[in-house]
Write an enzyme that holds these catalytic residues in place. Sequence first.
Site, PDB file in Angstrom:
ATOM      1  N   THR A 201      -5.773 -14.622   6.331  1.00 23.58           N
ATOM      2  CA  THR A 201      -4.418 -14.441   6.860  1.00 23.58           C
ATOM      3  C   THR A 201      -3.514 -13.756   5.840  1.00 23.58           C
ATOM      4  O   THR A 201      -3.735 -13.849   4.637  1.00 23.58           O
ATOM      5  CB  THR A 201      -3.795 -15.788   7.305  1.00 23.58           C
ATOM      6  OG1 THR A 201      -2.474 -15.550   7.788  1.00 23.58           O
ATOM      7  CG2 THR A 201      -3.721 -16.797   6.180  1.00 23.58           C
ATOM      8  N   ARG A 202      -2.489 -13.037   6.369  1.00 25.31           N
ATOM      9  CA  ARG A 202      -1.464 -12.440   5.498  1.00 25.31           C
ATOM     10  C   ARG A 202      -0.082 -12.858   5.981  1.00 25.31           C
ATOM     11  O   ARG A 202       0.926 -12.313   5.575  1.00 25.31           O
ATOM     12  CB  ARG A 202      -1.562 -10.909   5.486  1.00 25.31           C
ATOM     13  CG  ARG A 202      -1.759 -10.252   6.832  1.00 25.31           C
ATOM     14  CD  ARG A 202      -1.577  -8.751   6.767  1.00 25.31           C
ATOM     15  NE  ARG A 202      -0.248  -8.393   7.187  1.00 25.31           N
ATOM     16  CZ  ARG A 202       0.082  -8.055   8.437  1.00 25.31           C
ATOM     17  NH1 ARG A 202      -0.824  -8.005   9.393  1.00 25.31           N
ATOM     18  NH2 ARG A 202       1.322  -7.749   8.731  1.00 25.31           N
ATOM     19  N   HIS A 209      -2.121 -21.104  14.600  1.00 26.01           N
ATOM     20  CA  HIS A 209      -3.177 -20.750  13.634  1.00 26.01           C
ATOM     21  C   HIS A 209      -3.986 -21.976  13.245  1.00 26.01           C
ATOM     22  O   HIS A 209      -5.193 -21.904  13.038  1.00 26.01           O
ATOM     23  CB  HIS A 209      -2.566 -20.132  12.369  1.00 26.01           C
ATOM     24  CG  HIS A 209      -1.641 -18.998  12.651  1.00 26.01           C
ATOM     25  ND1 HIS A 209      -0.281 -19.106  12.569  1.00 26.01           N
ATOM     26  CD2 HIS A 209      -1.902 -17.736  13.056  1.00 26.01           C
ATOM     27  CE1 HIS A 209       0.275 -17.959  12.890  1.00 26.01           C
ATOM     28  NE2 HIS A 209      -0.676 -17.113  13.197  1.00 26.01           N
ATOM     29  N   GLY A 294     -10.044 -12.566  14.597  1.00 30.21           N
ATOM     30  CA  GLY A 294      -9.207 -12.819  15.775  1.00 30.21           C
ATOM     31  C   GLY A 294      -8.806 -11.531  16.457  1.00 30.21           C
ATOM     32  O   GLY A 294      -9.497 -10.516  16.380  1.00 30.21           O
ATOM     33  N   ARG A 295      -7.652 -11.602  17.107  1.00 33.11           N
ATOM     34  CA  ARG A 295      -7.138 -10.434  17.827  1.00 33.11           C
ATOM     35  C   ARG A 295      -6.490  -9.484  16.809  1.00 33.11           C
ATOM     36  O   ARG A 295      -5.803  -9.923  15.912  1.00 33.11           O
ATOM     37  CB  ARG A 295      -6.075 -10.957  18.802  1.00 33.11           C
ATOM     38  CG  ARG A 295      -5.651 -10.002  19.831  1.00 33.11           C
ATOM     39  CD  ARG A 295      -4.620 -10.635  20.744  1.00 33.11           C
ATOM     40  NE  ARG A 295      -4.164  -9.638  21.700  1.00 33.11           N
ATOM     41  CZ  ARG A 295      -3.304  -8.682  21.410  1.00 33.11           C
ATOM     42  NH1 ARG A 295      -2.777  -8.601  20.203  1.00 33.11           N
ATOM     43  NH2 ARG A 295      -2.941  -7.804  22.323  1.00 33.11           N
ATOM     44  N   ASP A 296      -6.755  -8.195  16.945  1.00 32.70           N
ATOM     45  CA  ASP A 296      -6.100  -7.166  16.122  1.00 32.70           C
ATOM     46  C   ASP A 296      -6.191  -7.472  14.622  1.00 32.70           C
ATOM     47  O   ASP A 296      -5.195  -7.437  13.909  1.00 32.70           O
ATOM     48  CB  ASP A 296      -4.629  -7.043  16.557  1.00 32.70           C
ATOM     49  CG  ASP A 296      -3.981  -5.776  16.005  1.00 32.70           C
ATOM     50  OD1 ASP A 296      -4.719  -4.813  15.729  1.00 32.70           O
ATOM     51  OD2 ASP A 296      -2.744  -5.772  15.819  1.00 32.70           O
ATOM     52  N   HIS A 297      -7.392  -7.761  14.149  1.00 35.12           N
ATOM     53  CA  HIS A 297      -7.617  -8.125  12.752  1.00 35.12           C
ATOM     54  C   HIS A 297      -7.175  -6.980  11.817  1.00 35.12           C
ATOM     55  O   HIS A 297      -7.561  -5.835  12.004  1.00 35.12           O
ATOM     56  CB  HIS A 297      -9.109  -8.420  12.550  1.00 35.12           C
ATOM     57  CG  HIS A 297      -9.423  -9.031  11.234  1.00 35.12           C
ATOM     58  ND1 HIS A 297      -9.610 -10.389  11.062  1.00 35.12           N
ATOM     59  CD2 HIS A 297      -9.566  -8.483  10.014  1.00 35.12           C
ATOM     60  CE1 HIS A 297      -9.859 -10.629   9.795  1.00 35.12           C
ATOM     61  NE2 HIS A 297      -9.835  -9.488   9.136  1.00 35.12           N
ATOM     62  N   ARG A 440      22.412  10.268 -12.302  1.00 39.41           N
ATOM     63  CA  ARG A 440      21.850  11.351 -13.120  1.00 39.41           C
ATOM     64  C   ARG A 440      22.372  11.268 -14.564  1.00 39.41           C
ATOM     65  O   ARG A 440      21.668  11.659 -15.481  1.00 39.41           O
ATOM     66  CB  ARG A 440      22.172  12.696 -12.497  1.00 39.41           C
ATOM     67  CG  ARG A 440      21.311  12.923 -11.258  1.00 39.41           C
ATOM     68  CD  ARG A 440      20.999  14.358 -11.015  1.00 39.41           C
ATOM     69  NE  ARG A 440      19.938  14.484 -10.014  1.00 39.41           N
ATOM     70  CZ  ARG A 440      18.709  14.888 -10.286  1.00 39.41           C
ATOM     71  NH1 ARG A 440      18.364  15.197 -11.520  1.00 39.41           N
ATOM     72  NH2 ARG A 440      17.814  14.990  -9.327  1.00 39.41           N
ATOM     73  N   ARG A 454      13.047  14.953  -8.326  1.00 36.63           N
ATOM     74  CA  ARG A 454      13.934  14.360  -7.326  1.00 36.63           C
ATOM     75  C   ARG A 454      13.321  13.057  -6.805  1.00 36.63           C
ATOM     76  O   ARG A 454      14.023  12.063  -6.607  1.00 36.63           O
ATOM     77  CB  ARG A 454      14.144  15.316  -6.156  1.00 36.63           C
ATOM     78  CG  ARG A 454      15.040  16.496  -6.467  1.00 36.63           C
ATOM     79  CD  ARG A 454      15.138  17.342  -5.208  1.00 36.63           C
ATOM     80  NE  ARG A 454      15.620  18.681  -5.437  1.00 36.63           N
ATOM     81  CZ  ARG A 454      16.869  19.097  -5.161  1.00 36.63           C
ATOM     82  NH1 ARG A 454      17.750  18.260  -4.680  1.00 36.63           N
ATOM     83  NH2 ARG A 454      17.224  20.342  -5.371  1.00 36.63           N
ATOM     84  N   ILE A 480      21.543  12.929  -2.891  1.00 41.08           N
ATOM     85  CA  ILE A 480      21.167  13.834  -1.794  1.00 41.08           C
ATOM     86  C   ILE A 480      19.942  13.255  -1.083  1.00 41.08           C
ATOM     87  O   ILE A 480      19.877  13.201   0.124  1.00 41.08           O
ATOM     88  CB  ILE A 480      20.862  15.248  -2.333  1.00 41.08           C
ATOM     89  CG1 ILE A 480      22.113  15.852  -2.977  1.00 41.08           C
ATOM     90  CG2 ILE A 480      20.379  16.139  -1.191  1.00 41.08           C
ATOM     91  CD1 ILE A 480      21.904  17.238  -3.554  1.00 41.08           C
TER      92      ILE A 480
HETATM   93  S1  PPS Z   1      18.542  14.363  -5.571  1.00 35.56           S
HETATM   94  O1  PPS Z   1      17.898  15.504  -4.889  1.00 35.56           O
HETATM   95  O2  PPS Z   1      18.803  13.275  -4.629  1.00 35.56           O
HETATM   96  O3  PPS Z   1      17.758  13.926  -6.729  1.00 35.56           O
HETATM   97  O4  PPS Z   1      19.931  14.900  -6.078  1.00 35.56           O
HETATM   98  P1  PPS Z   1      21.125  14.037  -6.736  1.00 35.56           P
HETATM   99  O5  PPS Z   1      20.616  13.153  -7.790  1.00 35.56           O
HETATM  100  O6  PPS Z   1      21.928  13.413  -5.655  1.00 35.56           O
HETATM  101  O7  PPS Z   1      21.996  15.117  -7.490  1.00 35.56           O
HETATM  102  C1  PPS Z   1      22.733  15.997  -6.769  1.00 35.56           C
HETATM  103  C2  PPS Z   1      23.930  16.514  -7.590  1.00 35.56           C
HETATM  104  O8  PPS Z   1      23.459  17.365  -8.617  1.00 35.56           O
HETATM  105  C3  PPS Z   1      24.136  18.630  -8.559  1.00 35.56           C
HETATM  106  N1  PPS Z   1      23.087  19.678  -8.541  1.00 35.56           N
HETATM  107  C4  PPS Z   1      22.229  19.958  -7.527  1.00 35.56           C
HETATM  108  N2  PPS Z   1      22.112  19.501  -6.269  1.00 35.56           N
HETATM  109  C5  PPS Z   1      21.123  20.006  -5.486  1.00 35.56           C
HETATM  110  N3  PPS Z   1      20.257  20.937  -5.885  1.00 35.56           N
HETATM  111  C6  PPS Z   1      20.334  21.445  -7.144  1.00 35.56           C
HETATM  112  N4  PPS Z   1      19.445  22.363  -7.556  1.00 35.56           N
HETATM  113  C7  PPS Z   1      21.340  20.946  -8.023  1.00 35.56           C
HETATM  114  N5  PPS Z   1      21.680  21.206  -9.306  1.00 35.56           N
HETATM  115  C8  PPS Z   1      22.732  20.414  -9.599  1.00 35.56           C
HETATM  116  C9  PPS Z   1      25.056  18.587  -7.383  1.00 35.56           C
HETATM  117  O9  PPS Z   1      26.339  18.529  -7.933  1.00 35.56           O
HETATM  118  C10 PPS Z   1      24.765  17.303  -6.660  1.00 35.56           C
HETATM  119  O10 PPS Z   1      25.910  16.505  -6.497  1.00 35.56           O
HETATM  120  P2  PPS Z   1      26.575  16.146  -5.079  1.00 35.56           P
HETATM  121  O11 PPS Z   1      27.469  14.993  -5.390  1.00 35.56           O
HETATM  122  O12 PPS Z   1      25.499  15.800  -4.087  1.00 35.56           O
HETATM  123  O13 PPS Z   1      27.333  17.373  -4.725  1.00 35.56           O
END
Ligand code: PPS
Length: 576
Positions: A201-202, A209, A294-297, A440, A454, A480
């Site tokens: 079991t998990r 059971h 059992g079912r769906d092991h 960052r 990234r 991002i």
């Molecule tokens: S990621 O892709 O999620 O790791 O990016 P993130 O750590 O959010 O960093 C994004 C911010 O770094 C600046 N910046 C860039 N963004 C996108 N692509 C490239 N090549 C790049 N170089 C620098 C940018 O200011 C992003 O900040 P935000 O606040 O999103 O504008």
Amino acid sequence: MTESTSDLVEPHGGALRELLAAPERVEQLKAEAVDLRSWDLTERQVCDTELLLNGGFSPLYGFLTERDYDSVCTDMRLADGTLWPIPINLDVAEAFVEGLQAGDRIALRHPEGMVLAVMTVEDIYRPDFKREAELVYGAADDAHPEVFRLFNQCNPVYLGGRLEGLELPPHHTFKHLRHTPRELREWFAKLGWNNVVAFQTRNPMHRAHVELAKRASQTGAANLLIHPVVGMTKPGDVDYFIRVRCYQEVVKHFPEQTTTLSLLPLAMRMGGPREAVWHAIIRKNHGCSRFIVGRDHAGPGKNGQGEDFYGPYDAQELVRSFEAELGITMQPFEEMVYVEDRAQYVPRSEVPEGARVLNISGTELRRRLKEGLDLPDWFSYPQVIAHLRQAFPPKRQQGFTVFFTGLSGSGKSTIANVLMAKLMEVGTRPVTLLDGDLVRKHLSSELGFSKEHRELNIQRIGYVASEITKNRGIAICAPIAPYRATRRTVREMVSQYGGFIEVHVATPLEVCEQRDRKGLYAKARAGLIKQFTGIDDPYEAPEQAEVVVDTSRYSADELAQQILLQLEKQGYIDND
Ligand code: PPS
């Protein structure tokens, strides 16, 4: 050769191949390992190494060579014809194999630092993950957790070769419930248990059971081994600390003279039928003569089309087809359901016509736990429910992560800051903002914007957010995070501890570019910045974000309110 293929052919176990070296040899290996190239084992590789070393994976003598791997993928057999359904591989990074050759020896290290084994590399090869997914798991569909791992988390190079073990991985939890295959065989022999049925079991165990396991042991006139997996299971499962407390309660409902509990440090693959055959081999190695399927092991859930990956009884069929060769008897079992007028559990096919059947699914159980609702006595034991309630506090007490994702300049940070202020006003939990730029600066200052960097950046954010969530705080992340698979990994990391609310800040590229607050789009268009998201690097929009907002139409205050309302709707903000 240092491994011992012991002569301990117990009533049902077959030969046990343990790979731990004798004490004198361990001293030599320790001295040798100091100068060897050393690989830090992942959590999953530690699980595989433990079962290789202690004989749980007998008759394997190490990680699979390419010939064995190919044969396992296509035919469920090692190259010599031995039945073995699941590939056991050591995946490593490209950089690690630079200059490495067949015949070289490497040290395999536990995350705590000790060398667990020395491996003689026989084979260095680059697998085709798509082929492995299709052959072993039936589809190259990353809704399958193991396929997802292969495609997104697995290192690209496989090393095959023989292991010489120095020591087993240390365990600091529930030591008294952990046994090697040899220890279990010896324990069974001492107790005179010559017919033992294993229950895999998990999940936490409830009354259904217990009824199933009792019936299975009665049908087979066998002693019962409750053998839960405590290595790695399906992402999102109840963690094993809580489950073990529940098993300890449940085992009290079986006669002590006929039943025992032992924990298995296996990393599951959720491979359905093939995994059931593998589980049977592992239980045979642990001295069992019977195994409940059992079912769906070991089912992985639904595929990308919303259908089950495997049929509910496919696993039983496959194990049955190999039963004679396996040397362990399958004890097939149907789902047990509660018949209200009889106040009794019965197999689903034996329910009298017209009888009212009661059932609480796993999803319904979680819903009731999360909302603090009643769970009836017919379903489980009060002590088990109490442990689960501790683990699943009502949502208003849980931690959560709000994860913003969107293009640079989409407005993530602005809304995140407003949301942070509002949540601090609510005041029930500490709030941490992990803004893209802040991360960052403080956590990822050495990283650039390649795909690899990234991903690493987002994984770090995910790790910190999951720790905050685990400790019942609020993490607001605003990177991002352009890749879907990395966001899914973060969702899985966080969801095991609390809420995960993904907010897609879907401001169109044209609007972000027009704003260009930092002047970066202009530079990217001019080719002065490379790999800029939306310009010459992809942004994979979320498909299932909990909230989608567009800052070209609403103010940050309005959007933060939308998110707060969503949090309230989900139960995370509640004054009751
Ligand atoms: S990621 O892709 O999620 O790791 O990016 P993130 O750590 O959010 O960093 C994004 C911010 O770094 C600046 N910046 C860039 N963004 C996108 N692509 C490239 N090549 C790049 N170089 C620098 C940018 O200011 C992003 O900040 P935000 O606040 O999103 O504008």
